[in-house]
Design an enzyme around this catalytic site. Structure first.
Site, short mmCIF file in Angstrom:
data_model
loop_
_atom_site.label_atom_id
_atom_site.label_comp_id
_atom_site.label_asym_id
_atom_site.label_seq_id
_atom_site.Cartn_x
_atom_site.Cartn_y
_atom_site.Cartn_z
N HIS A 19 0.84 -1.21 0.00
CA HIS A 19 0.00 0.00 0.00
C HIS A 19 0.88 1.26 0.00
O HIS A 19 0.58 2.24 -0.69
CB HIS A 19 -0.88 0.06 1.27
CG HIS A 19 -1.93 -1.01 1.37
ND1 HIS A 19 -2.06 -1.82 2.45
CD2 HIS A 19 -2.92 -1.36 0.51
CE1 HIS A 19 -3.10 -2.63 2.28
NE2 HIS A 19 -3.63 -2.39 1.10
N SER A 131 -2.78 -7.79 2.95
CA SER A 131 -2.95 -7.71 4.40
C SER A 131 -3.35 -9.09 4.94
O SER A 131 -2.88 -9.50 6.01
CB SER A 131 -4.04 -6.70 4.76
OG SER A 131 -3.66 -5.42 4.33
#
Ligand code: PNS
Length: 164
Positions: A19, A131
């Protein structure tokens, strides 16, 4: 806010180096990038929204005033308009991301044709990062220091009870 603003929405449960890679690229293109955590996701998150926001703030401190951290309810496209964004940024990893991202981008365009979705590709090293995988690796006692910033690694180890 003035200048060219982009919204980078997501779950960020928690933010990963993948990210951050996309965010740095976006911050080099736009005057301001609003990274915003979606509230009430359908999946049960590991971290509450406030903690995810704090982890993003801590992990983006060196990016300066170009990066602003926020959270939102409801539609991404509505939030984009509220923050004055002309673009929504999404990261693309492998081809597997493409179909759902394409669908979301076209639907968002139907809802508001004035806001474009911009896809940025992560570095090759981050292509397989997510994640969910990072949480699984941490839960099973693996080393996650290459995948998340230090604040997230500490938070994950605490939350999952895997602190050395
Ligand atoms: O990090 P994620 O989970 O891939 O992010 C997905 C997100 C938050 C961008 C997407 O689920 C979303 O935009 N949700 C908000 C609700 C919405 O706008 N739905 C219509 C999409 S066309």
């Amino acid at each position: 806010m003035s200048g060219r603003i982009a919204l980078y929405p997501g779950s960020f449960d928690p933010i990963t180096r993948g990210h951050l890679d996309v965010l740095e690229r976006a911050a080099s293109i736009f005057d301001r990038v609003v990274v915003s955590v979606l509230r009430n996701p359908s999946k049960e998150p590991l971290f509450p929204v406030e903690e995810r926001v704090d982890l993003i703030r801590e992990s983006t401190r060196d990016m300066g005033a170009r990066v602003v951290v926020d959270s939102f309810d409801g539609l991404t496209i509505t939030h984009a308009a509220e923050v004055g964004a002309g673009a929504i940024v999404r990261g693309l990893r492998a081809v597997s991301d493409f179909e759902s991202e394409f669908q979301m981008a076209l639907m968002n365009r139907r809802l508001d044709p004035t806001i474009n979705t911009v896809f940025l590709m992560t570095s090759a090293i981050n292509v397989f990062m997510s994640s969910s995988l990072v949480k699984e690796i941490c839960r099973l006692g693996g080393d996650i220091s290459d995948f998340v910033p230090p604040a997230c690694a500490r938070a994950l180890q605490q939350r999952l009870g895997t602190r050395a």
